[in-house]
Design a protein around this motif. Structure first.
Motif, short mmCIF file in Angstrom:
data_model
loop_
_atom_site.label_atom_id
_atom_site.label_comp_id
_atom_site.label_asym_id
_atom_site.label_seq_id
_atom_site.Cartn_x
_atom_site.Cartn_y
_atom_site.Cartn_z
N ARG A 189 0.92 -1.13 0.20
CA ARG A 189 -0.17 -0.01 0.05
C ARG A 189 0.88 1.21 0.04
O ARG A 189 0.53 2.45 -0.31
N TRP A 190 2.11 1.10 0.39
CA TRP A 190 3.04 2.18 0.46
C TRP A 190 3.27 2.81 -0.87
O TRP A 190 3.55 4.12 -1.23
N ARG A 191 2.88 2.17 -1.88
CA ARG A 191 3.11 2.51 -3.51
C ARG A 191 2.06 3.45 -3.84
O ARG A 191 2.40 4.24 -4.76
N ALA A 192 1.04 3.54 -2.90
CA ALA A 192 0.09 4.44 -3.36
C ALA A 192 0.22 5.98 -2.73
O ALA A 192 -0.33 6.97 -2.82
N LEU A 193 1.46 5.90 -1.78
CA LEU A 193 1.80 7.24 -1.21
C LEU A 193 2.32 8.16 -2.44
O LEU A 193 2.71 8.13 -3.19
N ASP A 194 2.03 9.61 -1.94
CA ASP A 194 2.71 10.38 -2.72
C ASP A 194 3.98 10.93 -2.56
O ASP A 194 4.23 11.53 -1.25
N VAL A 195 4.95 10.30 -3.15
CA VAL A 195 6.42 10.49 -2.88
C VAL A 195 7.09 11.21 -3.90
O VAL A 195 6.80 11.16 -5.06
N VAL A 196 7.63 12.41 -3.60
CA VAL A 196 8.42 13.51 -4.36
C VAL A 196 9.78 13.60 -3.88
O VAL A 196 10.03 14.12 -2.91
N VAL A 197 10.53 13.53 -4.96
CA VAL A 197 12.30 13.96 -4.69
C VAL A 197 12.27 15.47 -5.23
O VAL A 197 12.07 15.54 -6.47
N HIS A 198 12.76 16.34 -4.39
CA HIS A 198 13.15 17.56 -4.61
C HIS A 198 14.73 17.69 -4.80
O HIS A 198 15.37 17.53 -3.83
N PRO A 199 15.23 17.94 -6.02
CA PRO A 199 16.77 17.97 -6.34
C PRO A 199 17.46 19.28 -5.41
O PRO A 199 16.68 20.45 -5.22
N GLY A 200 18.51 19.04 -5.34
CA GLY A 200 19.60 20.20 -4.66
C GLY A 200 20.80 20.07 -5.10
O GLY A 200 21.03 19.46 -5.83
N VAL A 201 21.56 21.39 -5.01
CA VAL A 201 22.76 21.52 -5.24
C VAL A 201 23.91 20.23 -4.72
O VAL A 201 24.07 20.39 -3.48
N SER A 202 24.32 19.40 -5.35
CA SER A 202 25.01 18.42 -4.53
C SER A 202 26.44 18.99 -4.40
O SER A 202 27.07 19.88 -4.71
N ALA A 203 27.04 18.01 -3.34
CA ALA A 203 28.52 18.67 -3.13
C ALA A 203 29.39 18.35 -4.29
O ALA A 203 30.32 19.17 -4.15
N VAL A 204 29.18 17.56 -5.10
CA VAL A 204 30.04 17.33 -6.16
C VAL A 204 30.04 18.79 -7.15
O VAL A 204 30.93 19.57 -7.63
N LEU A 205 28.84 19.15 -7.19
CA LEU A 205 28.62 20.60 -8.17
C LEU A 205 29.19 21.73 -7.33
O LEU A 205 29.65 22.71 -7.75
N ALA A 206 28.81 21.75 -5.85
CA ALA A 206 29.46 22.99 -5.10
C ALA A 206 31.08 22.84 -5.25
O ALA A 206 31.59 23.92 -5.28
N ALA A 207 31.70 21.60 -5.02
CA ALA A 207 32.91 21.85 -5.06
C ALA A 207 33.57 22.28 -6.28
O ALA A 207 34.59 22.78 -6.53
N ALA A 208 32.99 21.79 -7.54
CA ALA A 208 33.33 21.99 -8.85
C ALA A 208 33.42 23.42 -9.00
O ALA A 208 34.25 24.14 -9.47
N ALA A 209 32.32 24.16 -8.57
CA ALA A 209 32.03 25.30 -8.82
C ALA A 209 33.14 26.39 -8.06
O ALA A 209 33.77 27.14 -8.43
#
Lengths: 254, 254
Positions: A102-122
């Motif tokens: 039943r958990w598959r009916a849950l509303d699950v959303v992932v919100h992206p963020g600036v990862s450490a790899v992108l922050a370090a690169a910048a």
């Protein structure tokens, strides 16, 4: 099931490197779930419940968050950086797949963020301006032999490397062995950078070469960047150099 | 030299996936430089100059921006996603390295953004929950043989793949050949997703398998996600499945 679960990347640390969508999702949650020090980065709101936990209990934390959402709460699970890059997102989906259908009916959303790899690169310039690879050096969840195999395969075909989890108290020797394996494949002059806690008050950056890189330059909050044979260091009088990998391979950039 | 150059990642498209730091840097610039459609995403400010250009002239655009900054202007160069991932950051450093040595005294800062690879991953679930690789399929700046070599090496050691620039009018066949090469190395059941214009009004997502994936499912705005033999698809009645790659390798996740 009416519950809602958002999995939110907080970004690398600085408040202004957190996406407004992530901030709004955090503000809208009834419950926040996450590793204590990450939760501490989220502004406190009256009436919102905080459920902090130890960093090593990812599956337990994911299960707790899902069960809470299944009761109808609006739950936000927080990760540093981006939740999809060695963060909580995969842990949540693992638990859902193996749990109550039943958990598959849950509303699950992932919100992206600036990862450490992108922050370090910048912060460094543009070390990932060409093809690159993102690897965790932790052998908690995969065999150490496979880590070395991935490192070597990626380095042999000229991919720049972003190395997460370079070491911890329980894993003190892995980074040294990884660097040794890379030295067998890449020229010693390849630029290496240790980018620690980027955008946090205790940020530290050290730039060296593969030949000179030492395990002691990293801790568990460090992202290790290993360039390629084509990666360039632009020296600057009296200032930290810039590091970048040209967009072209096999010729001097135009 | 007193000029200032910021290189700004706009994020994948939606305004609320742009970092506040990027928005502030854009607002503070006297001049904006970038590919026309990306500039169009930046709010108009009175008194601020906009210098749009064609997408193919990256080095020319970088040189223009640097020369403008060298006159004392506060210039922002914009990229979609993150400027360090197949964006303008490497182009700017290439031009600086080869240009007037005084340019090294310029204040150049890169502000990270949410890259297409992170936005696509979040939209799909957590396909990059384990080690992964970010590759451009364009052979404009590297030999096609090297692209295939990198694809094969990465797939052989179980890295998930994010494929940028899968095709264009001038490069119609590369994606087909890349998929063919991957089919020789990976099981046909490996999940593949075509993630187009994520977070934009014209967003499109298609989920399939390596065996079934077709070139026609991609265009130049598509990021192609190729999982690993361990990547899972969680079926959901009446809804799009979630895709994730477990954090553990070689065992069923706990």
């Amino acid at each position: 099931m009416s519950g809602r679960l958002v999995i939110v990347g907080l970004g690398p640390g600085a408040d202004d490197l957190r996406c407004p969508r992530a901030s709004a999702a955090l503000a809208a949650a009834t419950d926040l779930v996450g590793y204590g020090p990450y939760l501490a980065r989220v502004p406190v709101r009256t009436g919102q419940c905080r459920h902090g936990s130890d960093n090593r209990e990812e599956a337990d934390r994911a299960r707790f968050a899902i069960e809470l959402a299944a009761t109808g709460r609006a739950v936000a699970v927080v990760s540093a950086g981006d939740a999809g890059v060695f963060g909580m997102a995969a842990a949540v989906f693992e638990v859902i797949e193996q749990g109550d259908p039943r958990w598959r009916a849950l509303d699950v959303v992932v919100h992206p963020g600036v990862s450490a790899v992108l922050a370090a690169a910048a912060r460094l310039g543009a070390p990932f301006g060409n093809d690159f690879c993102v690897l965790s050096l932790s052998d908690n969840l995969k065999p150490w032999g496979l880590v070395l195999e991935r490192l070597e395969a990626a380095a042999r075909v000229g991919l720049a490397l972003a190395l997460y989890n370079p070491l911890s108290k329980a894993r003190p020797w892995q980074l040294g062995e990884a660097l040794e394996r890379l030295r067998a494949v890449l020229p010693g002059a390849v630029p290496v950078a240790f980018a620690r806690a980027i955008s946090r008050p205790d940020e530290q950056v050290a730039i060296t070469t593969l030949a000179e890189a030492r395990t002691e330059q990293a801790d568990m909050r460090t992202l290790v960047v290993v360039g390629t044979a084509e990666t360039r260091v632009i020296a600057r009088p009296g200032r930290e150099p810039w590091i970048y990998t040209p967009r072209s391979v096999g010729r001097r950039p135009a």
